[in-house]
Design an enzyme around this catalytic site. Structure first.
Site, PDB file in Angstrom:
ATOM      1  CB  SER A  11     -18.952 -54.275   0.719  1.00 25.01           C
ATOM      2  OG  SER A  11     -20.294 -54.206   0.303  1.00 25.01           O
ATOM      3  CE  LYS A  31     -27.871 -48.757   4.860  1.00 29.01           C
ATOM      4  NZ  LYS A  31     -29.292 -49.083   5.091  1.00 29.01           N
ATOM      5  CG  ASP A  32     -22.578 -54.473   2.749  1.00 27.52           C
ATOM      6  OD1 ASP A  32     -23.369 -55.058   1.987  1.00 27.52           O
ATOM      7  OD2 ASP A  32     -21.515 -53.978   2.359  1.00 27.52           O
ATOM      8  CD  GLU A  33     -25.355 -58.171   0.826  1.00 30.47           C
ATOM      9  OE1 GLU A  33     -26.545 -58.506   0.911  1.00 30.47           O
ATOM     10  OE2 GLU A  33     -24.894 -57.507  -0.116  1.00 30.47           O
TER      11      GLU A  33
END
Ligand SMILES: *[C@@H]1O[C@H](CO)[C@@H](O)[C@H](O)[C@H]1NC(C)=O
Ligand SMILES: *[C@@H]1O[C@H](CO)[C@@H](O)[C@H](O)[C@H]1NC(C)=O
Ligand SMILES: *[C@@H]1O[C@H](CO)[C@@H](O)[C@H](O)[C@H]1NC(C)=O
Length: 564
Positions: free
Chosen positions: A54, A341-343
């Protein structure tokens, strides 16, 4: 209630935390707890891979060949930055006079229940040599009043009600109105609007894109990739451009949960992104709510003189949902809230002279630079006043072995965390546990990191702490400064808190001096008591709940009220 929700959530969250396997790389020195990062948090290889991918996909997203398809903090009074001051007041009056802003003011001041700020916050004692931060004006050149030629999509065939596609009307308003008359505003009025295919607006100058209503992007795994950007709205080669809402209702809903339910997968490279601003100059994007993108939310790609602010991002609790990925020259991102739930906000290469501040990251990966490999060019970045709840790290720099280029002259100050996996996380073996060489990290100042760590064990080894620096053995970070790091494990954690320093040189805490940079080293410190001055932070009142938003239910657009 809150407590039990929290513990449940952590099981999920920590299953995708990044890791670094110390045992497999070429560095001959080993930390005693060498198993720390090859932990049982990583039982699922696919989780790890998808998290990694991702971050890389948006790094290297191909630039397609295309035809025209046609509040800042008071200390920032510098005259070099242009900002649209009136927007916030207009909105708070008409939309949410009670909710918007009030919770925010509590957080910024760090008082009351807002949580993770330590009692005393010192200013960094040192600043990056060549001046980290913006290097000149950001945002559009002319004010909205000079963009008074209104190109309303309803004059180009759009029908409200969320039943008829408006993308053709948007494109026609752009081609036949915006491009024809300098000083135009393309308006999507208040209401519910449906988009079923992408728009690419290429080449406008001195124009604004006003989104006053809710755009819903219909579910499709093929329609959005009709454009090689795979993005609902692409702005390309714009100059003197402003994309905004001034009534607090401007929003884009991607309904990512429908993709997840339909496919049974959490993410897929082929799914839609929401907004992409490409090779544009003198741009601002502000006062928008971006919800449940199936994939990345807002990508700003190689733009110059950009301001992004008052953006609220609500994403599913899964990877490949980066909030803001940004690269370019001279940009300023501030007052942004991201749940995903990522950058949270991610600096991509190349990036020169940028400032990022007043960022709220909930359940996310946190703020990061990376991932970087060959030809990295990241300099003079200033990141400050970042508030984290349950994130993977407070500040993450990730590079892959075998890389080249640099990250240098950057300052990171006044970061706060509540129950996060790491504080400062530098990993030069990201995504690959072996390999030689690396991106050179140089003159990076970390000052003022406060809050609590979700301390944990892997077997009997502690795994997390406020400092995790894994420098490249044969291209080690130099001239690193660490000061005022006041972190300890969150009070409900039974794990131990551990700081790890490996192959990094400079001054502060356990860093070895630059004069020693010819030899590798590893030092780890397991803390048995909180450092002086540490207090358990309170649960931040701005987080949306310990589990973030669900993966298989619709994410609300207007509730809770946005901060700005
Ligand atoms: C708009 O239409 C889409 C597609 O029919 C639907 O999924 C969505 O719930 C609608 N949104 C609103 C706000 O009515
Ligand atoms: C963007 O604005 C700057 C002034 O801030 C100006 O010098 C530059 O020419 C503008 N860019 C373009 C493409 O016009
Ligand atoms: C890095 O980017 C800056 C800004 O675009 C540019 O001036 C500089 O030449 C680049 N450096 C390298 C080594 O590519």
């Amino acid at each position: 209630m809150q407590i039990s929700k929290l513990s449940l959530a952590l099981v999920t969250i920590f299953s995708i935390l990044p890791s670094s396997a110390l045992g497999e790389k070429s560095n001959p020195t080993q930390v005693a707890e060498s198993g720390d990062y090859t932990s049982d948090e990583f039982t699922s290889g696919s989780d790890f891979n998808s998290y990694t991918i991702s971050n890389d996909v948006s790094d290297s997203y191909p630039e397609p060949t295309l035809e025209v398809e046609g509040k800042k903090k008071s200390k920032k009074t510098s005259s070099v930055k242009r900002t649209t001051k009136s927007i916030k007041h207009a909105k708070t009056k008409s939309v949410s006079s009670t909710a918007a802003g009030s919770s925010n003011s509590g957080i910024v001041s760090g008082s009351g229940s807002s949580g993770s700020k330590a009692t005393s916050v010192r200013s960094p004692s040192k600043t990056a040599a060549n001046g980290a931060g913006v290097a000149g004006s950001v945002g559009p050149l002319t004010s909205l009043s000079e963009k008074s030629n209104i190109c309303d999509i309803t004059d180009y065939g759009a029908v409200a009600g969320n039943e008829t596609d408006i993308s053709t009307a948007i494109t026609n308003a752009f081609n036949n109105c915006v491009l024809k008359t300098s000083g135009s505003t393309l308006r999507i009025p208040e209401g519910n609007w449906l988009m079923t295919k992408p728009v690419i607006l290429n080449g406008g100058t001195k124009w604004a894109f006003q989104i006053q209503g809710l755009i819903t992007c219909s579910y499709s795994t093929s329609a959005w990739s009709a454009s090689s950007y795979n993005t609902a709205i692409v702005i390309k080669n714009a100059n003197d451009f402003e994309m905004y809402s001034d009534n607090g209702l401007g929003a884009i809903q991607g309904n990512g949960y429908v993709y997840r339910i339909t496919s049974g997968e959490e993410h897929d490279e082929g799914w839609m992104r929401l907004v992409r601003i490409v090779t544009s100059t003198n741009v601002s994007v502000h006062d928008l709510i971006l919800v449940d993108s199936p994939m990345y939310f807002l990508v700003v790609y190689q733009c110059t003189n950009v301001e992004v602010y008052y953006i609220t991002i609500r994403g599913g609790n899964t990877g490949m949902t980066d909030g803001i990925d940004i690269s370019g020259y001279n940009y300023f991102v501030h007052d942004v809230e991201v749940t995903n739930k990522d950058e949270c906000v991610c600096v991509k290469s190349p990036s020169t002279n940028a400032e990022i501040s007043n960022v709220y990251c909930s359940s996310s990966g946190g703020v990061s630079i990376g991932s970087l490999q060959s030809g990295a060019n990241v300099t003079n970045i200033k990141i400050s006043d970042v508030y984290n709840y349950n994130t993977n790290s407070l500040m993450f720099i990730k590079t892959k072995p075998g890389g080249s280029g640099f990250v240098k002259n950057c300052e990171f100050s006044n970061f706060h965390g509540y129950d996060c996996a790491f504080g400062i996380d530098i990993d030069q073996y990201w995504d690959s546990k072996s390999g030689s060489g690396g991106v050179q990290l140089e003159n990076l100042i970390f000052s003022g990191f406060y809050g609590s760590i979700a301390a944990a064990y892997s077997g009997s080894s502690p795994t997390r702490g406020g400092v995790k620096i894994i420098g490249a053995y044969d291209a080690p970070p130099v001239d690193i400064t660490l000061e005022d790091i006041v972190m300890y494990k969150n009070e409900d954690r039974t794990g131990k808190y551990i700081d790890v320093y490996e192959n990094a040189y400079g001054e502060g805490y356990e860093l070895k001096p630059d004069s020693a940079s010819a030899s590798g080293y590893t030092t780890s410190i397991t803390a048995t008591a909180a450092p002086s001055g540490w207090t358990q932070p309170a649960l931040p009142d701005w987080n949306v709940g310990s589990t973030g938003y669900g993966l298989t239910v619709s994410i609300p657009v207007y509730t809770p009220a946005v901060m700005w």
